[in-house]
Design an enzyme around this catalytic site. Structure first.
Site, PDB file in Angstrom:
ATOM      1  N   CYS A  14     -77.818 -10.402  13.870  1.00 21.50           N
ATOM      2  CA  CYS A  14     -77.897 -10.325  15.189  1.00 21.50           C
ATOM      3  C   CYS A  14     -77.867 -11.676  15.703  1.00 21.50           C
ATOM      4  O   CYS A  14     -77.042 -12.450  15.497  1.00 21.50           O
ATOM      5  CB  CYS A  14     -79.167  -9.450  15.779  1.00 21.50           C
ATOM      6  N   HIS A  15     -79.127 -12.116  16.359  1.00 25.06           N
ATOM      7  CA  HIS A  15     -79.362 -13.558  16.874  1.00 25.06           C
ATOM      8  C   HIS A  15     -79.560 -14.564  15.876  1.00 25.06           C
ATOM      9  O   HIS A  15     -79.873 -15.892  16.125  1.00 25.06           O
ATOM     10  CB  HIS A  15     -80.162 -13.675  18.047  1.00 25.06           C
TER      11      HIS A  15
END
Length: 170
Positions: free
Chosen positions: A103-104
Site C-alpha cells: 500500500c503506502h
C-alpha cells in the site's frame, strides 16, 4: 539462530496490513519485531487496533534481521520524515535483502534515493510518486523485483503473504 523480521511502524498503520503478514510470518516460524521510536509504546492503527512496540529504532541494526516489512496506512509517510527509518530501509535496498512493502509502504523508498530502476507497485496515489523517483510501476497484486516484494491494497494480502513466505523459504 533466530529468524527475525523487522516491521517499521507507527500510529495510523493500516491495521490488517500489519496483522495479516505478521500472523503469516509467525506461522512460518519467524519472530516479527515491531520497531518504532520508543520500545514499549502503544500505537494505534487506522481502524483502532492497538500494537505494542517491541524495540526502539535506536536499539537495533538492520543486519539483526532476515527481512523488513513496511505496512501501509499513514505510518510510512510519518516514518520517512525520520532519517533513522530511512537509513534502516536503505540498508535492505542497498544489500538486496528481503524487503516487503504494501500500500503506502513504498513511500519510505523514495527518501532512500534507491527507487530508480526498481520495479514495484503500491497504492494508486503513491504510484506516481514512485514513478517520479524513477521506479517502474506495475498495477498488479504482487510485484517481485529480486528480494523486493510490493503490493497495492489489503485485497492483495493473500497473494502478498504467500509471496513473502515463499521468498523467505527459497
Amino acid at each position: 539462530m533466530t529468524k527475525k523480521v523487522a516491521v517499521l511502524v507507527t500510529d495510523l498503520v493500516e491495521d490488517v496490513e500489519l496483522t495479516s503478514p505478521k500472523e503469516t510470518l509467525e506461522k512460518a516460524g519467524y519472530d516479527v519485531i515491531l520497531v518504532e521510536k520508543e520500545a514499549g509504546k502503544t500505537i494505534t492503527g487506522k481502524n483502532g487496533t492497538t500494537f505494542t512496540i517491541d524495540v526502539s529504532i535506536d536499539d537495533v541494526k538492520p543486519d539483526d534481521f532476515v527481512a523488513l516489512l513496511i505496512p501501509g496506512g499513514f505510518s510510512p509517510d510519518q516514518l520517512r520524515a525520520d532519517q533513522r527509518f530511512v537509513d534502516f530501509t536503505k540498508f535492505f535496498l542497498e544489500n538486496n535483502l528481503p524487503l516487503f512493502a504494501i500500500c503506502h509502504g513504498p513511500q519510505l523508498f523514495i527518501q532512500t534515493d534507491l527507487t530508480k530502476g526498481r520495479t514495484l507497485t503500491s497504492y494508486i496515489t503513491v504510484q506516481p510518486d514512485l514513478a517520479y523517483a524513477g521506479g517502474h510501476i506495475k498495477d498488479e497484486a504482487v510485484v517481485i523485483d529480486n528480494n523486493l516484494i510490493t503490493s497495492r491494497t489489503p485485497d492483495d494480502l493473500p497473494d502478498f503473504n504467500k509471496a513473502i513466505v515463499s521468498l523467505l523459504h527459497s
